[in-house]
Design a protein around this motif. Structure first.
Motif, short mmCIF file in Angstrom:
data_model
loop_
_atom_site.label_atom_id
_atom_site.label_comp_id
_atom_site.label_asym_id
_atom_site.label_seq_id
_atom_site.Cartn_x
_atom_site.Cartn_y
_atom_site.Cartn_z
N TYR A 1 46.68 29.48 64.20
CA TYR A 1 45.60 29.41 63.36
C TYR A 1 46.05 30.24 62.15
CZ TYR A 1 41.46 28.70 60.70
OH TYR A 1 40.60 28.56 59.56
N ASP A 2 46.43 31.43 62.38
CA ASP A 2 46.74 32.44 61.21
C ASP A 2 47.89 31.78 60.23
OD1 ASP A 2 48.51 32.67 63.29
OD2 ASP A 2 49.26 34.60 62.52
N GLN A 3 48.63 30.98 60.78
CA GLN A 3 49.76 30.24 60.12
C GLN A 3 49.29 29.18 59.27
OE1 GLN A 3 53.33 29.67 62.44
NE2 GLN A 3 53.21 31.77 63.41
N ILE A 4 48.32 28.19 59.94
CA ILE A 4 47.59 27.05 59.51
C ILE A 4 47.00 27.31 58.28
CG2 ILE A 4 46.17 25.22 59.94
CD1 ILE A 4 47.16 25.30 62.74
N LYS A 5 46.14 28.56 58.27
CA LYS A 5 45.24 28.83 57.07
C LYS A 5 46.01 28.97 55.76
CE LYS A 5 44.44 33.44 58.91
NZ LYS A 5 43.22 34.47 59.17
N LYS A 6 47.30 29.44 56.09
CA LYS A 6 48.17 29.81 54.79
C LYS A 6 48.79 28.61 54.06
CE LYS A 6 48.96 34.43 56.41
NZ LYS A 6 50.15 35.45 56.79
N MET A 7 48.51 27.48 54.75
CA MET A 7 48.89 26.37 54.47
C MET A 7 48.55 26.00 53.06
SD MET A 7 49.62 24.09 57.81
CE MET A 7 49.79 22.63 56.73
N ASN A 8 48.92 24.99 52.37
CA ASN A 8 48.42 24.37 51.18
C ASN A 8 47.14 23.80 51.53
OD1 ASN A 8 47.88 21.50 49.75
ND2 ASN A 8 49.04 22.44 48.49
N PHE B 1 45.34 21.16 50.87
CA PHE B 1 45.30 19.67 51.47
C PHE B 1 45.66 19.82 52.45
CE2 PHE B 1 46.99 15.45 51.65
CZ PHE B 1 45.65 14.79 51.49
N GLY B 2 46.81 20.32 53.05
CA GLY B 2 47.60 20.29 54.26
C GLY B 2 46.63 20.97 55.22
N TYR B 3 46.11 22.14 54.99
CA TYR B 3 45.14 22.74 55.83
C TYR B 3 44.17 21.96 56.50
CZ TYR B 3 41.52 25.94 57.25
OH TYR B 3 40.67 26.75 57.92
N PHE B 4 43.48 21.06 55.75
CA PHE B 4 42.30 20.29 56.01
C PHE B 4 42.88 19.00 56.71
CE2 PHE B 4 40.02 22.59 52.81
CZ PHE B 4 38.83 23.16 53.32
N LEU B 5 43.75 18.81 56.17
CA LEU B 5 44.67 17.50 56.99
C LEU B 5 44.95 17.64 58.40
CD1 LEU B 5 45.52 14.48 56.17
CD2 LEU B 5 47.71 15.41 55.76
N VAL B 6 45.50 19.08 58.64
CA VAL B 6 45.86 19.23 59.89
C VAL B 6 44.66 19.36 60.96
CG1 VAL B 6 46.80 21.26 61.19
CG2 VAL B 6 48.14 20.53 59.31
N LEU B 7 43.60 19.99 60.13
CA LEU B 7 42.46 20.40 61.17
C LEU B 7 41.42 19.13 61.25
CD1 LEU B 7 40.86 23.50 59.63
CD2 LEU B 7 42.33 23.15 61.53
N ILE B 8 41.43 18.03 60.48
CA ILE B 8 40.72 16.91 60.55
C ILE B 8 41.12 15.82 61.17
CG2 ILE B 8 39.29 15.44 59.14
CD1 ILE B 8 38.81 17.47 57.15
N ALA B 9 42.48 15.37 60.51
CA ALA B 9 43.14 14.08 61.25
C ALA B 9 43.48 14.13 62.70
CB ALA B 9 44.54 13.83 60.51
N PRO B 10 43.82 15.17 63.17
CA PRO B 10 43.91 15.12 64.97
C PRO B 10 42.54 14.92 65.56
CG PRO B 10 45.43 16.89 64.05
CD PRO B 10 44.46 16.21 62.82
N CYS B 11 41.32 15.54 64.90
CA CYS B 11 40.11 15.43 65.52
C CYS B 11 39.78 14.13 65.43
CB CYS B 11 39.30 16.24 64.93
SG CYS B 11 39.68 18.08 64.99
N ILE B 12 39.98 13.39 64.35
CA ILE B 12 39.45 11.87 64.22
C ILE B 12 40.27 10.84 65.19
CG2 ILE B 12 39.36 9.80 62.63
CD1 ILE B 12 38.95 11.97 60.51
N ILE B 13 41.57 11.10 65.16
CA ILE B 13 42.39 10.47 65.90
C ILE B 13 42.22 10.58 67.50
CG2 ILE B 13 44.91 9.82 66.83
CD1 ILE B 13 45.60 10.27 63.64
N MET C 1 56.34 14.83 55.13
CA MET C 1 57.93 14.70 54.57
C MET C 1 58.19 15.31 53.07
SD MET C 1 59.84 11.13 53.77
CE MET C 1 58.85 10.83 51.98
N LEU C 2 57.09 15.03 52.32
CA LEU C 2 57.19 15.68 50.83
C LEU C 2 57.04 17.15 50.74
CD1 LEU C 2 55.49 12.50 49.02
CD2 LEU C 2 57.84 12.98 49.34
N SER C 3 56.04 17.61 51.63
CA SER C 3 56.06 19.28 51.50
C SER C 3 56.60 19.88 52.21
CB SER C 3 54.56 19.50 51.79
OG SER C 3 54.22 19.29 53.20
N GLY C 4 57.18 19.28 53.31
CA GLY C 4 58.03 20.30 54.48
C GLY C 4 57.16 20.95 55.43
N GLU C 5 55.66 20.83 55.18
CA GLU C 5 54.81 21.63 56.10
C GLU C 5 54.31 20.59 57.45
OE1 GLU C 5 52.44 24.71 53.22
OE2 GLU C 5 51.44 22.49 53.63
N ALA C 6 53.75 21.33 58.42
CA ALA C 6 53.07 20.53 59.55
C ALA C 6 54.06 19.79 60.15
CB ALA C 6 51.94 19.99 58.93
#
Length: 275
Positions: free
Chosen positions: A229-236, A238-250, A160-165
């Protein structure tokens, strides 16, 4: 052969838009915070509405102990949020066209006033539910619920705050489709209707919706992440690691919960067959 510069320029344009939204629009606008407060208010109204309706329409409600009444009302609250966020998530991901690959620019930085407002409402819910879980811990859920809700809150707030993902947050939030069925199963259990046909039908429906919304949809989410993934790796960062890690844990938690649901359904069907 030179690589076309259009994709890179498009990404820079979207990133510039993101900076403007974050540093100017969101900094001077109360809309996101109003949405969060609106989500909290929605939870309060849903909680009270569940209590009032249940008092008049379910005779067994009065015989519940205090903790059961709190959880009953809390599950009514979560059901209202689940219906709201499921409808909005399905619309934004599959029908709005906002995340279509036919549009120019990275999908990872696409957002709108509607998507940001909807995330704010959901943040209000997660804040309210986490507060109740913490205050009454572990009566409303153990550590797995705390981890799930904290990951969801952190991811949703960042988006919400960053506009990403936004696309990945909404794909994840579609899993709330399973919540009404889970809550209904608990209601039927407390009401002493575990031997009813409704309880069995609900169990089957839970397995199907969980398989589709929390297993198959997550596989599609991972596929989507791989393709983009080429777009994801250009994210901030913190957002990059959040997108990669959070879905895996959940996803791991979803699989573990799914195995428990299957065991519960098998137990119910075996019991009915024995009768």
């Amino acid at each position: 052969m030179d690589v076309p510069a259009a994709p890179a320029m498009a990404f820079k344009a979207y990133k510039y838009k993101e900076v403007l939204v974050r540093d100017y629009l969101l900094a001077d606008s109360y809309a996101p915070y109003a949405a969060v407060l609106g989500g909290i208010l929605m939870c309060k109204l849903a909680y009270d509405f569940t209590r009032i309706i249940s008092s008049f329409n379910f005779k067994g409600y009065a015989s519940l102990n205090d903790m059961q009444k709190i959880e009953w009302n809390n599950r009514g609250m979560s059901t209202v949020h689940a219906i709201f966020i499921t409808v909005m998530s399905v619309y934004l991901v599959f029908f709005s066209g906002m995340f279509s690959d036919q549009l120019d620019g990275p999908v990872t930085v696409r957002s709108s006033s509607l998507s940001s407002f909807t995330l704010g409402v959901s943040i209000g819910y997660f804040i309210t539910d986490i507060a109740m879980i913490y205050w009454l811990y572990p009566a409303l859920g153990g550590m797995e619920y705390v981890i799930h809700h904290m990951l969801s809150l952190m991811s949703t707030m960042y988006a919400m705050l960053s506009g990403e993902a936004h696309v990945y947050i909404y794909m994840g939030l579609i899993t709330e489709t399973t919540t009404p069925g889970i809550n209904l199963r608990w209601f039927l259990d407390v009401a002493g209707m575990t031997n009813s046909k409704a309880y069995l039908v609900n169990g089957v429906a839970m397995v199907v919706t969980w398989l589709v919304a929390r297993i198959i949809l997550f596989m599609y989410l991972f596929y989507h992440m791989f393709v983009h993934y080429d777009q994801i790796k250009k994210m901030n960062t913190f957002g990059y690691f959040l997108v990669l890690i959070a879905p895996c844990i959940i996803f791991v938690m979803n699989v573990l919960w799914f195995s428990k649901i299957l065991k519960g359904l098998k137990k119910t069907m075996a019991k009915r067959h024995a009768e």
